[in-house]
Design a protein around this motif. Structure first.
Motif, PDB file in Angstrom:
ATOM      1  N   ALA A  16      -4.298   2.960 -12.654  1.00  0.00           N
ATOM      2  CA  ALA A  16      -5.772   2.942 -12.723  1.00  0.00           C
ATOM      3  C   ALA A  16      -6.306   3.618 -11.467  1.00  0.00           C
ATOM      4  O   ALA A  16      -7.219   3.113 -10.802  1.00  0.00           O
ATOM      5  CB  ALA A  16      -6.278   1.510 -12.834  1.00  0.00           C
ATOM      6  N   ALA A  17      -5.727   4.765 -11.144  1.00  0.00           N
ATOM      7  CA  ALA A  17      -5.990   5.443  -9.868  1.00  0.00           C
ATOM      8  C   ALA A  17      -7.476   5.440  -9.519  1.00  0.00           C
ATOM      9  O   ALA A  17      -7.883   4.973  -8.458  1.00  0.00           O
ATOM     10  CB  ALA A  17      -5.458   6.864  -9.928  1.00  0.00           C
ATOM     11  N   TYR A  18      -8.278   5.952 -10.428  1.00  0.00           N
ATOM     12  CA  TYR A  18      -9.727   5.997 -10.180  1.00  0.00           C
ATOM     13  C   TYR A  18     -10.405   4.701 -10.613  1.00  0.00           C
ATOM     14  O   TYR A  18     -11.164   4.087  -9.873  1.00  0.00           O
ATOM     15  CB  TYR A  18     -10.318   7.196 -10.940  1.00  0.00           C
ATOM     16  CG  TYR A  18     -11.791   7.043 -11.256  1.00  0.00           C
ATOM     17  CD1 TYR A  18     -12.748   7.133 -10.246  1.00  0.00           C
ATOM     18  CD2 TYR A  18     -12.217   6.778 -12.552  1.00  0.00           C
ATOM     19  CE1 TYR A  18     -14.092   6.969 -10.527  1.00  0.00           C
ATOM     20  CE2 TYR A  18     -13.561   6.618 -12.846  1.00  0.00           C
ATOM     21  CZ  TYR A  18     -14.500   6.706 -11.832  1.00  0.00           C
ATOM     22  OH  TYR A  18     -15.834   6.529 -12.113  1.00  0.00           O
ATOM     23  N   ALA A  19     -10.117   4.267 -11.860  1.00  0.00           N
ATOM     24  CA  ALA A  19     -10.920   3.206 -12.482  1.00  0.00           C
ATOM     25  C   ALA A  19     -10.690   1.824 -11.880  1.00  0.00           C
ATOM     26  O   ALA A  19     -11.503   0.920 -12.093  1.00  0.00           O
ATOM     27  CB  ALA A  19     -10.629   3.167 -13.985  1.00  0.00           C
TER      28      ALA A  19
ATOM     29  N   ILE B  72       0.856  -1.186   0.000  1.00  0.00           N
ATOM     30  CA  ILE B  72       0.000   0.000   0.000  1.00  0.00           C
ATOM     31  C   ILE B  72       0.893   1.237   0.000  1.00  0.00           C
ATOM     32  O   ILE B  72       1.677   1.450   0.942  1.00  0.00           O
ATOM     33  CB  ILE B  72      -0.933   0.033   1.235  1.00  0.00           C
ATOM     34  CG1 ILE B  72      -1.774  -1.246   1.295  1.00  0.00           C
ATOM     35  CG2 ILE B  72      -1.837   1.264   1.176  1.00  0.00           C
ATOM     36  CD1 ILE B  72      -2.689  -1.326   2.524  1.00  0.00           C
ATOM     37  N   GLN B  73       0.773   2.028  -1.069  1.00  0.00           N
ATOM     38  CA  GLN B  73       1.451   3.330  -1.113  1.00  0.00           C
ATOM     39  C   GLN B  73       0.437   4.377  -0.649  1.00  0.00           C
ATOM     40  O   GLN B  73      -0.757   4.090  -0.568  1.00  0.00           O
ATOM     41  CB  GLN B  73       1.903   3.655  -2.548  1.00  0.00           C
ATOM     42  CG  GLN B  73       2.769   2.602  -3.212  1.00  0.00           C
ATOM     43  CD  GLN B  73       4.223   2.583  -2.712  1.00  0.00           C
ATOM     44  OE1 GLN B  73       4.633   3.453  -1.930  1.00  0.00           O
ATOM     45  NE2 GLN B  73       4.981   1.580  -3.126  1.00  0.00           N
TER      46      GLN B  73
ATOM     47  N   ASN C 141      -6.386   3.345  -6.574  1.00  0.00           N
ATOM     48  CA  ASN C 141      -6.660   3.986  -5.287  1.00  0.00           C
ATOM     49  C   ASN C 141      -7.997   3.539  -4.708  1.00  0.00           C
ATOM     50  O   ASN C 141      -9.040   4.094  -5.091  1.00  0.00           O
ATOM     51  CB  ASN C 141      -6.743   5.514  -5.454  1.00  0.00           C
ATOM     52  CG  ASN C 141      -5.395   6.167  -5.703  1.00  0.00           C
ATOM     53  OD1 ASN C 141      -4.361   5.555  -5.511  1.00  0.00           O
ATOM     54  ND2 ASN C 141      -5.430   7.422  -6.132  1.00  0.00           N
ATOM     55  N   PRO C 142      -8.025   2.591  -3.794  1.00  0.00           N
ATOM     56  CA  PRO C 142      -9.278   2.336  -3.076  1.00  0.00           C
ATOM     57  C   PRO C 142      -9.793   3.612  -2.398  1.00  0.00           C
ATOM     58  O   PRO C 142     -10.976   3.732  -2.104  1.00  0.00           O
ATOM     59  CB  PRO C 142      -8.889   1.261  -2.046  1.00  0.00           C
ATOM     60  CG  PRO C 142      -7.754   0.530  -2.690  1.00  0.00           C
ATOM     61  CD  PRO C 142      -6.982   1.610  -3.429  1.00  0.00           C
TER      62      PRO C 142
ATOM     63  N   CYS D 125      -4.890   5.512   0.524  1.00  0.00           N
ATOM     64  CA  CYS D 125      -4.713   4.069   0.331  1.00  0.00           C
ATOM     65  C   CYS D 125      -4.574   3.794  -1.164  1.00  0.00           C
ATOM     66  O   CYS D 125      -5.557   3.798  -1.893  1.00  0.00           O
ATOM     67  CB  CYS D 125      -5.908   3.316   0.905  1.00  0.00           C
ATOM     68  SG  CYS D 125      -5.751   1.526   0.731  1.00  0.00           S
ATOM     69  N   CYS D 126      -3.355   3.612  -1.612  1.00  0.00           N
ATOM     70  CA  CYS D 126      -3.112   3.261  -3.019  1.00  0.00           C
ATOM     71  C   CYS D 126      -2.545   1.845  -3.049  1.00  0.00           C
ATOM     72  O   CYS D 126      -1.451   1.593  -2.537  1.00  0.00           O
ATOM     73  CB  CYS D 126      -2.118   4.239  -3.652  1.00  0.00           C
ATOM     74  SG  CYS D 126      -1.595   3.711  -5.299  1.00  0.00           S
ATOM     75  N   ALA D 127      -3.322   0.931  -3.627  1.00  0.00           N
ATOM     76  CA  ALA D 127      -2.867  -0.468  -3.703  1.00  0.00           C
ATOM     77  C   ALA D 127      -1.980  -0.622  -4.935  1.00  0.00           C
ATOM     78  O   ALA D 127      -2.353  -0.212  -6.030  1.00  0.00           O
ATOM     79  CB  ALA D 127      -4.080  -1.382  -3.809  1.00  0.00           C
TER      80      ALA D 127
END
Ligand code: PLP
Length: 459
Positions: free
Chosen positions: A255-258, A132-133, A283-284, A294-296
């Motif tokens: 795919a930050a949003y999508a 998680i970044q 990004n969840p 929370c960036c997976a």
């Protein structure tokens, strides 16, 4: 504080989405120095009401349609409160075993829930794994650093000056930032057009790479996007991988949003080709009910990442365990996996998939109203929760006037983008509590504003 939070959510619809105060208002009501003596909790709560809320842009309002959503949920908020209470700095396994191990398991849960390739799973045999970044910008930067480490293996240091990075001209500016931080001298922005729905064309990428190789340069890094910021365009991942592989270039998919859309199996076609990429992130915290940040991020091979970011030091690793400090820029890290644990458990993957579908259907409804209104046009095909539109035949000044008037209403908040040199308006549906009635409000405000503007323009 919990009472304040509950009360806030119960009255959020009555608050103007964007604060009307003048610039500098908040600074003007704050004292110029910290108090010497402690203040009571009650007086802090008065400040929340009188000094904080008047300066808030209400991202959690169901009629917030600007940029992309930043979801919140009570499960994620409560988990964040607990993480704040534990306040552990889980940079290594030893620093807090649950921080590392829960993160490994959550990234595997999420990968499975989204149908991601098995090579990304921490629990699968092989060098892949997830981390998680904080943000997608960090994910793109660490991917670039991994790509650089991989390409520079066995090369003389001066070859670094010949490295070239590629992405479409619709790629988020975090790509440019990453290239600047990574001292990449040759940064390509492959042009896109409306004909290809603003997506990267693999032929154009291939052409750019060939030309650079002929000029003695070294293609090393490609960012493809699923869901670009401006229009939610989808780059063709499989074709991009095929081109990049010819030059042994590293491919990262942003795919930050999508990315949350992959929770719904019928939307996974947007992600076809992920099995060939080197890393992937989403990004969840945008569209999966998980509070910021929370960036997976997943990598197919953790080797290059560790080569780029692992520094042997006073922290001796436990043999066989992951030390997440070696997968990210900072040393310290928060217990973000706990938010995913609460969200995934308390909603379940089926409800999360329905949640995504619900917003896509609302956006489709708004897009169909735009398409049916002869005064308006879609500036890009509706994709997932995003509708990009403008006034047909109007110049930028008129579209900007419309945007400003819509936002000045205080009832909704939308944003804009430049597409092919022309202004377009963006309505992004995806708020945690957004329903059809809220999309109706946006439509009603748009209709009234269009009429007002037409009236003002009439002789
Ligand atoms: N990539 C894309 C496609 C985005 O839309 C955004 C922001 O909206 C970003 C990256 C940057 O996101 P972050 O704030 O997580 O760095």
């Amino acid at each position: 504080m919990v009472d304040f939070i509950c009360d806030y959510y119960s009255r959020i619809q009555s608050l103007p989405v964007v604060p009307h105060n003048k610039n500098g208002y908040i600074k003007s009501v704050l004292p110029s120095e910290a108090p010497e003596e402690p203040k009571s909790f009650e007086s802090m709560m008065e400040d929340m009401e009188g000094k904080v809320l008047p300066g808030v842009t209400h991202w959690q309002s169901p009629t917030f349609f600007a940029w992309y959503p930043a979801n919140s949920s009570f499960p994620a908020m409560l988990a964040d409160m607990a993480a704040g209470a534990l306040n552990m700095i889980g940079f290594s396994h030893q620093a807090s075993p649950v921080g590392t191990e829960m993160e490994e398991v959550m990234l595997d849960w999420l990968a499975k829930a989204c149908g991601l390739p098995t090579r990304f799973h921490v629990g699968a045999p092989g060098p892949g794994g997830g981390v998680i970044q904080g943000t997608s910008s960090e994910a793109v930067l660490v991917a670039l650093l991994a790509a650089r480490a991989r390409t520079m293996r066995g090369r003389p240091p001066e070859d670094a000056l010949r490295l070239v990075a590629y992405a479409s001209d619709q790629t988020h500016f975090c790509y440019d930032k990453a290239c600047r931080i990574g001292a990449v001298r040759h940064v390509r922005h492959v042009a896109t057009t409306l004909d290809a729905d603003w997506a990267l064309r693999a032929d154009d990428l291939a052409h750019a790479m060939r030309r650079d190789v002929e000029d003695g340069l070294i293609p090393f890094f490609v960012v493809a996007t699923v869901g670009t910021t401006a229009t939610c365009a989808v780059d063709p991942i499989a074709a991009v991988v095929e081109v990049a592989t010819m030059h042994s270039a590293y491919v990262h998919v942003d795919a930050a949003y999508a990315g949350s859309a992959a929770l719904a199996p019928e939307l996974r076609h947007l992600f076809a080709g992920l099995e060939g990429v080197d890393s992937y992130s989403f990004n969840p915290h945008k569209w999966m009910l998980t509070n910021f940040d929370c960036c997976a991020m997943w990598v197919a091979d953790r080797g290059p990442l560790l080569e780029a970011l692992s520094i042997s030091s006073y922290l001796v690793p436990d043999s066989g365990s992951i030390d997440y400090k070696d997968w990210q820029i900072p040393l310290g890290r928060r217990f973000r996996a706990l938010k995913l644990y609460f969200v995934l458990n308390m909603y379940g993957t089926r409800a999360l998939a329905s949640y995504v579908r619900h917003h896509v259907a609302l956006a489709a409804e708004f897009a169909s109203r735009v398409a049916a209104d002869s005064r308006l046009e879609l500036a890009a095909p509706q994709c997932l929760g995003l509708v990009v539109f403008r006034v047909r035949g109007a110049d930028d000044a008129r579209n900007r006037a419309l945007l400003n008037a819509i936002n000045a209403s205080g009832r909704v908040f939308i944003s804009s983008t430049m597409l092919g040199g022309r202004l377009a308006l963006r309505l992004a549906v995806g708020g945690s509590n957004t329903q059809l009635r809220d999309v109706d409000v946006a439509w009603e405000v748009l209709q009234h504003t269009l009429e007002d503007i037409a009236g003002a323009a009439a002789p």
